[in-house]
Write an enzyme that holds these catalytic residues in place. Structure first.
Site, PDB file in Angstrom:
ATOM      1  N   ALA A  56       0.791  -1.230   0.000  1.00 44.95           N
ATOM      2  CA  ALA A  56       0.000   0.000   0.000  1.00 44.95           C
ATOM      3  C   ALA A  56       0.832   1.292   0.000  1.00 44.95           C
ATOM      4  CB  ALA A  56      -0.975  -0.044   1.170  1.00 44.95           C
ATOM      5  N   ASP A 245      -4.230  -2.960   3.810  1.00 46.11           N
ATOM      6  CA  ASP A 245      -4.426  -2.139   2.603  1.00 46.11           C
ATOM      7  C   ASP A 245      -5.492  -1.072   2.794  1.00 46.11           C
ATOM      8  OD1 ASP A 245      -3.198  -4.785   1.461  1.00 46.11           O
ATOM      9  OD2 ASP A 245      -2.901  -3.176  -0.003  1.00 46.11           O
TER      10      ASP A 245
HETATM   11  O1  MRU Z   1      -1.000  -7.293  -3.616  1.00 49.69           O
HETATM   12  P1  MRU Z   1       0.065  -6.639  -2.764  1.00 49.69           P
HETATM   13  O2  MRU Z   1       1.352  -7.370  -2.801  1.00 49.69           O
HETATM   14  O3  MRU Z   1       0.191  -5.175  -3.071  1.00 49.69           O
HETATM   15  O4  MRU Z   1      -0.526  -6.763  -1.290  1.00 49.69           O
HETATM   16  C1  MRU Z   1       0.189  -6.143  -0.254  1.00 49.69           C
HETATM   17  C2  MRU Z   1      -0.361  -6.388   1.091  1.00 49.69           C
HETATM   18  O5  MRU Z   1      -1.382  -7.025   1.270  1.00 49.69           O
HETATM   19  C3  MRU Z   1       0.368  -5.708   2.227  1.00 49.69           C
HETATM   20  O6  MRU Z   1       0.237  -6.457   3.401  1.00 49.69           O
HETATM   21  C4  MRU Z   1      -0.217  -4.312   2.454  1.00 49.69           C
HETATM   22  O7  MRU Z   1      -0.246  -3.592   1.264  1.00 49.69           O
HETATM   23  C5  MRU Z   1       0.558  -3.559   3.470  1.00 49.69           C
HETATM   24  S1  MRU Z   1       2.152  -3.088   2.894  1.00 49.69           S
HETATM   25  C6  MRU Z   1       2.926  -2.251   4.144  1.00 49.69           C
END
Ligand code: MRU
Length: 355
Positions: A56, A245
Site C-alpha cells: 500500500a 491495505d
Molecule cells: O497485492 P500486494 O502485494 O500489493 O498486497 C500487499 C499487502 O497485502 C500488504 O500487506 C499491504 O499492502 C501492506 S504493505 C505495508
C-alpha cells in the site's frame, strides 16, 4: 550483484535529472535486482497493476511521483486546461488497483495542491507538486520507523512472529509496517524468529519477506500458507504481525488474501493478532470492511504463473481475490505511527485520526 544488499536499494524513487520514476522490480525478486526507469504514465499504471511496485505505501509513493512526472508533460500555462488534464491523469493512475487506500490518498494530496494553488503560475504549481510527492515519501520513512517503535513494545527478544504477504521495506520507503519492529530490533541487537507464509498465489511472503528478512540476518522460516495452524499448535508463534491495505472506521482490516484465516487460527490458539498500518491506510469514510472493494485478479496467477506448464485443467473456474477483510473482533490491536489502537476501534481509531 550481491542480493544480500537488497535493503540498500530504494523501493521507489524519483530521478529528477532523468525525469523518471525508478522502481525496484518486485516481480523479478529474489532472482535479480532490476531497476525500472519509467516516465510514461501507461508504464507507471502497468507497473502498479502488475505488482512491479506493490504494497500500500509504496503504491502511493509511486503514483505520487508518476502524477508529478505527468504534470511536467502538460504543455500549457493556462490553469483551467492544466487542471483538467492533471485530473484526468490522476483518475487514470487511481484506476490501477482498487483496494489499497494509499493510492487514492496520495493522489488526492497532489490534487489538493493543484486545486488550492489556483493563484500561482502553472510552473510554480508543478514545483509544489514535486515537493508534495517528495514529502509523501519522506514522511513514510518516519511513519514506518514510529510504527516499528510501537510494534517493538509488543514483543520480546527471541519471540516467534508469523507474518503474511510482504509488509516490509519492499512495500514502503523503509522499514515496512508489520516488519518494521523486526528490522528496528535488528538495529538494536534484538532478535526474533519469523515465520513467513509463502502467500499464494503471488508468493510475496516467499519471494519478498523471506528475502528482505534474510538479508537483514533475521532467523527466517518459510512455510506454505496451509502450515500456519501447525506452526501455531507447535507453540512457535508468540504473535501474528500483518500489514493492511485499507481499514474501516470500525477497525475491520483488509489485507492480502489469507489474512482473515490467520486471524481465526490465532484466536483459536490464543495468539495475539496485530495489524500494522500508517494512519493514511485508515479510511474513516467507510463504516465497515463490507464496503471495501476487493480486487479480483487474473486466473493465470493461480493456474500458471509459477509452473513451467499450466497445472490446472483448461476451462476450470478460478476465484482469485487479492485481499480479504479481517473482522475487528479478531484483531488484538492496530499499530499506527500515533500508537496502538485497541478495541473498541470506533473510538480508538477516531482519536488516532483526530490530529
Ligand atoms: O497485492 P500486494 O502485494 O500489493 O498486497 C500487499 C499487502 O497485502 C500488504 O500487506 C499491504 O499492502 C501492506 S504493505 C505495508
Amino acid at each position: 550483484m550481491n542480493n544480500n544488499a537488497i535493503l540498500t536499494y530504494e523501493t521507489v524513487s524519483l530521478d529528477e535529472n532523468e525525469r523518471s520514476l525508478l522502481i525496484l522490480d518486485q516481480t523479478k525478486l529474489p532472482a535479480s535486482i532490476n531497476i525500472l526507469h519509467l516516465n510514461d504514465i501507461h508504464d507507471i499504471w502497468n507497473a502498479i497493476y502488475t505488482l512491479q511496485v506493490r504494497g500500500a505505501p509504496a503504491i502511493g509513493i509511486a503514483a505520487a511521483f508518476g502524477l508529478y512526472l505527468e504534470a511536467l508533460k502538460i504543455d500549457t500555462d493556462d490553469y483551467p486546461s492544466f487542471l483538467e488534464k492533471f485530473k484526468k491523469a490522476k483518475d487514470y493512475l487511481n484506476s490501477a488497483r482498487p483496494t489499497a487506500v494509499n493510492l487514492s490518498w496520495a493522489l488526492k494530496r497532489l490534487e489538493k495542491i493543484a486545486a488550492l494553488n489556483n493563484d500561482k503560475t502553472v510552473p510554480e504549481i508543478k514545483e509544489l507538486l514535486r515537493l508534495e510527492a517528495v514529502a509523501i515519501k519522506s514522511e513514510d520513512t518516519e511513519t514506518c520507523r514510529l510504527i516499528g517503535e510501537h510494534g517493538l513494545t509488543l514483543i520480546h527478544n527471541g519471540d516467534g512472529i508469523l507474518t503474511h504477504c510482504n509488509a516490509g521495506q519492499l512495500a514502503t520507503s523503509k522499514y515496512g509496517t508489520a516488519l518494521a519492529p523486526i528490522h528496528l530490533g535488528r538495529e538494536r541487537g534484538i532478535n526474533f524468529r519469523v515465520y513467513c507464509d509463502e502467500t499464494r498465489p503471488l508468493l510475496q511472503g516467499a519471494r519478498l519477506s523471506a528475502f528482505e528478512l534474510l538479508a537483514d540476518g533475521v532467523d527466517t522460516t518459510l512455510i506454505c500458507d496451509n502450515m500456519a495452524s501447525q506452526v501455531m499448535k507447535n507453540g512457535w508463534v508468540n504473535a501474528v504481525f500483518v500489514g493492511c491495505d485499507r481499514a474501516s472506521a470500525n477497525g475491520d482490516c483488509c489485507n492480502k488474501i489469507g489474512t482473515s484465516g490467520l486471524a481465526i487460527l490465532a484466536r483459536h490458539y490464543g495468539i495475539p493478532f496485530y495489524v500494522f498500518c500508517p494512519a493514511s491506510t485508515i479510511d474513516m469514510n467507510i463504516k465497515t470492511g463490507a464496503e471495501i472493494v476487493i480486487e479480483q485478479r487474473q486466473p493465470e496467477e493461480v493456474t500458471e504463473i509459477w509452473y513451467s506448464k499450466r497445472m490446472a485443467p483448461d476451462g476450470v473456474n478460478v476465484y482469485n481475490p487479492a485481499f480479504d477483510v479481517t473482522e475487528h473482533e479478531l484483531i488484538t490491536g492496530i499499530v499506527t505511527e500515533f500508537g496502538i489502537a485497541r478495541p473498541p476501534y470506533t473510538e480508538s481509531l477516531r482519536k488516532i485520526m483526530l490530529p
